[in-house]
Design a protein around this motif. Structure first.
Motif, PDB file in Angstrom:
ATOM      1  N   GLU A 104      42.095  28.244  36.127  1.00 11.65           N
ATOM      2  CA  GLU A 104      43.395  27.876  36.769  1.00 11.65           C
ATOM      3  C   GLU A 104      44.108  26.738  37.103  1.00 11.65           C
ATOM      4  O   GLU A 104      45.404  26.432  37.399  1.00 11.65           O
ATOM      5  CB  GLU A 104      41.970  27.147  37.951  1.00 11.65           C
ATOM      6  N   ARG A 105      44.209  25.871  36.298  1.00 17.96           N
ATOM      7  CA  ARG A 105      45.116  25.238  34.720  1.00 17.96           C
ATOM      8  C   ARG A 105      45.315  25.333  33.558  1.00 17.96           C
ATOM      9  O   ARG A 105      43.571  25.359  32.292  1.00 17.96           O
ATOM     10  CB  ARG A 105      45.175  23.637  35.581  1.00 17.96           C
ATOM     11  N   ALA A 106      46.672  25.408  33.247  1.00 17.11           N
ATOM     12  CA  ALA A 106      46.677  24.804  31.625  1.00 17.11           C
ATOM     13  C   ALA A 106      47.982  23.868  31.293  1.00 17.11           C
ATOM     14  O   ALA A 106      48.135  23.666  32.328  1.00 17.11           O
ATOM     15  CB  ALA A 106      47.122  26.564  31.177  1.00 17.11           C
ATOM     16  N   ALA A 107      47.806  23.276  29.846  1.00 22.94           N
ATOM     17  CA  ALA A 107      48.773  22.211  29.759  1.00 22.94           C
ATOM     18  C   ALA A 107      49.527  22.976  28.419  1.00 22.94           C
ATOM     19  O   ALA A 107      48.767  23.463  27.448  1.00 22.94           O
ATOM     20  CB  ALA A 107      48.135  21.178  29.719  1.00 22.94           C
ATOM     21  N   VAL A 108      50.849  22.090  29.093  1.00 25.06           N
ATOM     22  CA  VAL A 108      51.728  23.088  27.024  1.00 25.06           C
ATOM     23  C   VAL A 108      52.210  21.839  26.840  1.00 25.06           C
ATOM     24  O   VAL A 108      53.098  20.570  27.574  1.00 25.06           O
ATOM     25  CB  VAL A 108      52.220  24.376  27.555  1.00 25.06           C
ATOM     26  N   ALA A 189      53.440  20.807  32.235  1.00 22.27           N
ATOM     27  CA  ALA A 189      54.022  20.310  31.453  1.00 22.27           C
ATOM     28  C   ALA A 189      55.028  18.972  31.080  1.00 22.27           C
ATOM     29  O   ALA A 189      55.041  18.415  32.965  1.00 22.27           O
ATOM     30  CB  ALA A 189      54.869  21.301  31.197  1.00 22.27           C
ATOM     31  N   ASP A 190      55.527  18.774  30.747  1.00 20.20           N
ATOM     32  CA  ASP A 190      56.451  17.001  30.575  1.00 20.20           C
ATOM     33  C   ASP A 190      57.385  17.186  30.516  1.00 20.20           C
ATOM     34  O   ASP A 190      58.133  18.564  31.279  1.00 20.20           O
ATOM     35  CB  ASP A 190      56.042  16.459  29.478  1.00 20.20           C
ATOM     36  N   ARG A 191      58.965  16.431  31.162  1.00 13.68           N
ATOM     37  CA  ARG A 191      60.262  16.467  31.113  1.00 13.68           C
ATOM     38  C   ARG A 191      60.944  17.418  30.212  1.00 13.68           C
ATOM     39  O   ARG A 191      61.895  17.849  30.771  1.00 13.68           O
ATOM     40  CB  ARG A 191      60.650  14.782  30.984  1.00 13.68           C
ATOM     41  N   GLY A 192      60.229  17.713  29.379  1.00 15.04           N
ATOM     42  CA  GLY A 192      61.139  18.560  28.523  1.00 15.04           C
ATOM     43  C   GLY A 192      60.505  19.907  29.025  1.00 15.04           C
ATOM     44  O   GLY A 192      61.867  21.021  28.570  1.00 15.04           O
ATOM     45  N   GLY A 223      49.816  12.966  34.050  1.00 14.60           N
ATOM     46  CA  GLY A 223      49.136  12.787  32.306  1.00 14.60           C
ATOM     47  C   GLY A 223      47.723  12.648  32.858  1.00 14.60           C
ATOM     48  O   GLY A 223      46.695  13.011  31.267  1.00 14.60           O
ATOM     49  N   LYS A 224      47.032  12.835  34.059  1.00 16.13           N
ATOM     50  CA  LYS A 224      45.411  12.404  33.725  1.00 16.13           C
ATOM     51  C   LYS A 224      45.166  14.057  34.214  1.00 16.13           C
ATOM     52  O   LYS A 224      44.003  14.470  33.364  1.00 16.13           O
ATOM     53  CB  LYS A 224      45.225  12.109  35.614  1.00 16.13           C
ATOM     54  N   VAL A 225      45.928  15.090  33.938  1.00 17.82           N
ATOM     55  CA  VAL A 225      45.793  16.035  33.742  1.00 17.82           C
ATOM     56  C   VAL A 225      46.027  17.042  32.029  1.00 17.82           C
ATOM     57  O   VAL A 225      45.478  18.038  31.439  1.00 17.82           O
ATOM     58  CB  VAL A 225      45.922  17.453  34.708  1.00 17.82           C
ATOM     59  N   ARG A 226      47.423  16.452  32.434  1.00 15.18           N
ATOM     60  CA  ARG A 226      47.908  17.037  30.614  1.00 15.18           C
ATOM     61  C   ARG A 226      47.585  16.494  29.383  1.00 15.18           C
ATOM     62  O   ARG A 226      47.435  16.763  27.763  1.00 15.18           O
ATOM     63  CB  ARG A 226      49.426  16.860  30.733  1.00 15.18           C
ATOM     64  N   TYR A 227      46.531  15.786  29.540  1.00 14.56           N
ATOM     65  CA  TYR A 227      46.340  15.117  28.363  1.00 14.56           C
ATOM     66  C   TYR A 227      45.448  16.071  27.985  1.00 14.56           C
ATOM     67  O   TYR A 227      45.026  15.410  26.258  1.00 14.56           O
ATOM     68  CB  TYR A 227      45.080  13.836  28.505  1.00 14.56           C
TER      69      TYR A 227
END
Length: 273
Positions: A104-108, A189-192, A223-227
């Motif tokens: 359902e979700r991923a982070a990079v 993802a972050d601002r990059g 950040g609560k998810v991207r951590y």
């Protein structure tokens, strides 16, 4: 309470999965040459260097892992044979079949490491006074399990590696019928990564982008998810040979990086018991 095994000990869980993937060792027709060092002992030596950061030539002979040069050759050869990629896919399939991968979700994200010896895939690091560096790029699913990883020069922008990372996620089949999975529904993802072309390409792939906006104050709440990707980087760089790049050869450092990813995935498999 039983003590935990040293992290460089090749457990039965790891060996049972990696042994069938190893290529057959060469045998001379005349039977001459040095006897072949046992693969399991050599893998112990590789893990010892990975976790301790010790130079290859300082590998303690009394541990029985073989010479540093012998252990150095194995990750080179196994990387060329695709052993680590196949092991990673095997572990992801086990996790997927157990319903333990959160599609359902991923982070990079990307993380800089200093490159002490230079070599390919290095460049002037923008966060380390232009010293030579490399960058690890990583995509994890919702629990922090690594889905794909790559290595570039330290001056490569994170956004340029997003789609190669997505393309490198193995197509995972759960067994039986059904289409294999290789695509998360949402990517954090972050601002990059905040570029219109990135957002458009993600939508075309059927992935909803959740990317922090550039030029706005911090506090997007992502950040609560991207951590989870930051936590996985902490696990990876807790292996000292990945915290700083000492290998001039790219294939050796990539072998360490992919082996580290496999170790993290294996830990999640073991927790399923």
């Amino acid at each position: 309470m039983p003590s935990r095994p040293r992290p460089w000990i090749v457990t039965d869980d790891l060996w049972r999965r990696v042994a069938p993937l190893l290529p057959e060792h060469p045998v001379r027709a005349d039977g001459r040459g040095r006897p072949w060092r046992d693969d399991r002992r050599a893998l112990c030596g590789i893990l010892f260097v990975l976790h301790t950061g010790l130079p290859w030539e300082w590998l303690p002979q009394e541990l029985g892992y073989g010479s540093g040069m012998t252990c150095w050759r194995r990750p080179r050869d196994w990387q060329a044979a695709g052993v680590w990629d196949r092991l990673h896919r095997l572990l992801l399939e086990e996790l997927h079949q157990a319903g333990h991968i959160d599609w359902e979700r991923a982070a990079v994200d990307g993380s800089h490491v200093r490159a002490m010896g230079g070599g390919e895939h290095t460049g002037p690091s923008p966060v380390d006074r232009a010293r030579p560096g490399s960058k690890h790029h990583l995509i994890v699913e919702g629990r922090g399990i690594p889905l794909s990883v790559s290595l570039t020069g330290g001056n490569r922008h994170d956004s340029t590696q997003l789609f190669p990372l997505l393309g490198a996620i193995p197509r995972i089949r759960a067994g039986g019928r059904g289409r294999p999975r290789s695509r998360p529904k949402t990517l954090f993802a972050d601002r990059g990564y905040d570029y219109p072309v990135v957002r458009r390409r993600l939508w075309r792939r059927g992935i909803q982008p959740k990317i922090a906006k550039r030029g706005v104050p911090h506090g997007s709440g992502l950040g609560k998810v991207r951590y989870v990707v930051e936590r996985t980087f902490a696990w990876l760089h807790g292996m000292r040979r990945l915290r700083t790049r000492y290998e001039r050869r790219t294939d050796i450092h990539e072998a360490f990086l992919k082996l580290g990813v496999c170790i993290i995935a294996l830990r999640h498999v073991i927790r399923l018991r």
